[in-house]
Design a protein around this motif. Structure first.
Motif: not given
Length: 232
Positions: A109-113, A127-128, A152-154, A167-170
């Motif tokens: 997940p994005r948290y910095s640059e 993911a798609q 990263a996990p889901p 985690g990522f929803r996708g």
């Protein structure tokens, strides 16, 4: 059966110095945030293929592709990628190796640059696209994906509560579509506790921070989870 050394996030210099415990591994799967020098040392020690996805602490590995002649190109010109010679970057790709079919989707997940970071919407789009590539490959040869390799996990399965480690929803939708035997990830450090495992449908979600030995039966799934080992 294919025996896999799965690694992520934490370096174990003792393993490189004496790889006896993992000498039977036929493939190394790396889930990110490990120095490329460490990956190269493990490849050389075991003399087996290595496939990786990048983590949020890895350098930017985007933009590289292989030509038909086998050259690595970036922006259309020959370029030397930052990862070890012979290693395969699976980010956004479907890879067949050691009898297994892998799908890879790196990043956090994005948290910095920094590089290799995505919003939930961006990762869902990625993911798609990966789902479409897997679908076309399955139409060609009838084979599904054995292992989904992520950093990263889901969302909701093995992730953390703080924004950088959610985690990522996708990934949940991607797992539902691909139905791999296992999703291997890192990013969430157990800090001495047993690595958490969970399930999304038939898929076992495994945090492989440190190093772990797994066995897979191609086309049939995760046949056995050998005693995992992690070293801080």
């Amino acid at each position: 059966m294919v025996r896999v050394l799965a690694i992520s996030d934490e370096v174990d210099d003792a393993l490189v110095a004496d790889p006896t415990a993992v000498r039977g591994a036929q493939l190394i799967l790396a889930c990110g945030d490990l120095p490329f020098e460490y990956l190269g040392s493990l490849m050389n020690a075991l003399d087996v293929p290595l496939v990786f996805v990048p983590g949020n602490h890895d350098p930017d590995v985007s933009g590289y592709r292989s030509s038909r002649a086998g050259l690595t190109l970036k922006a259309g010109l020959p370029a030397r990628p930052p990862w070890p010679d012979g290693a395969v970057n699976a980010d956004g790709r479907i890879i067949d190796v050691a009898g297994l079919r892998l799908a890879g989707l790196g990043g956090s997940p994005r948290y910095s640059e920094g590089p290799n970071q995505y919003t939930d919407r961006q990762q869902t789009r990625r993911a798609q696209a990966l789902r479409s590539r897997a679908w076309w490959r399955r139409q060609r040869d009838g084979r599904g994906v054995d292992v989904l390799l992520t950093h990263a996990p889901p969302r909701g399965v093995g992730d953390g509560d703080d924004p950088p480690h959610r985690g990522f929803r996708g990934l949940r939708g991607l797992v539902a579509a691909l139905q791999p035997a296992a999703l291997l990830h890192g990013h969430v450090h157990p800090y001495g506790a047993p690595a958490r495992r969970g399930h999304l449908g038939r898929t076992e979600v495994c945090n492989v921070t440190g190093w772990h030995l797994l066995e897979f039966e191609p086309g049939a799934g995760l046949a056995e989870l050998l005693p995992g080992r992690r070293h801080a």
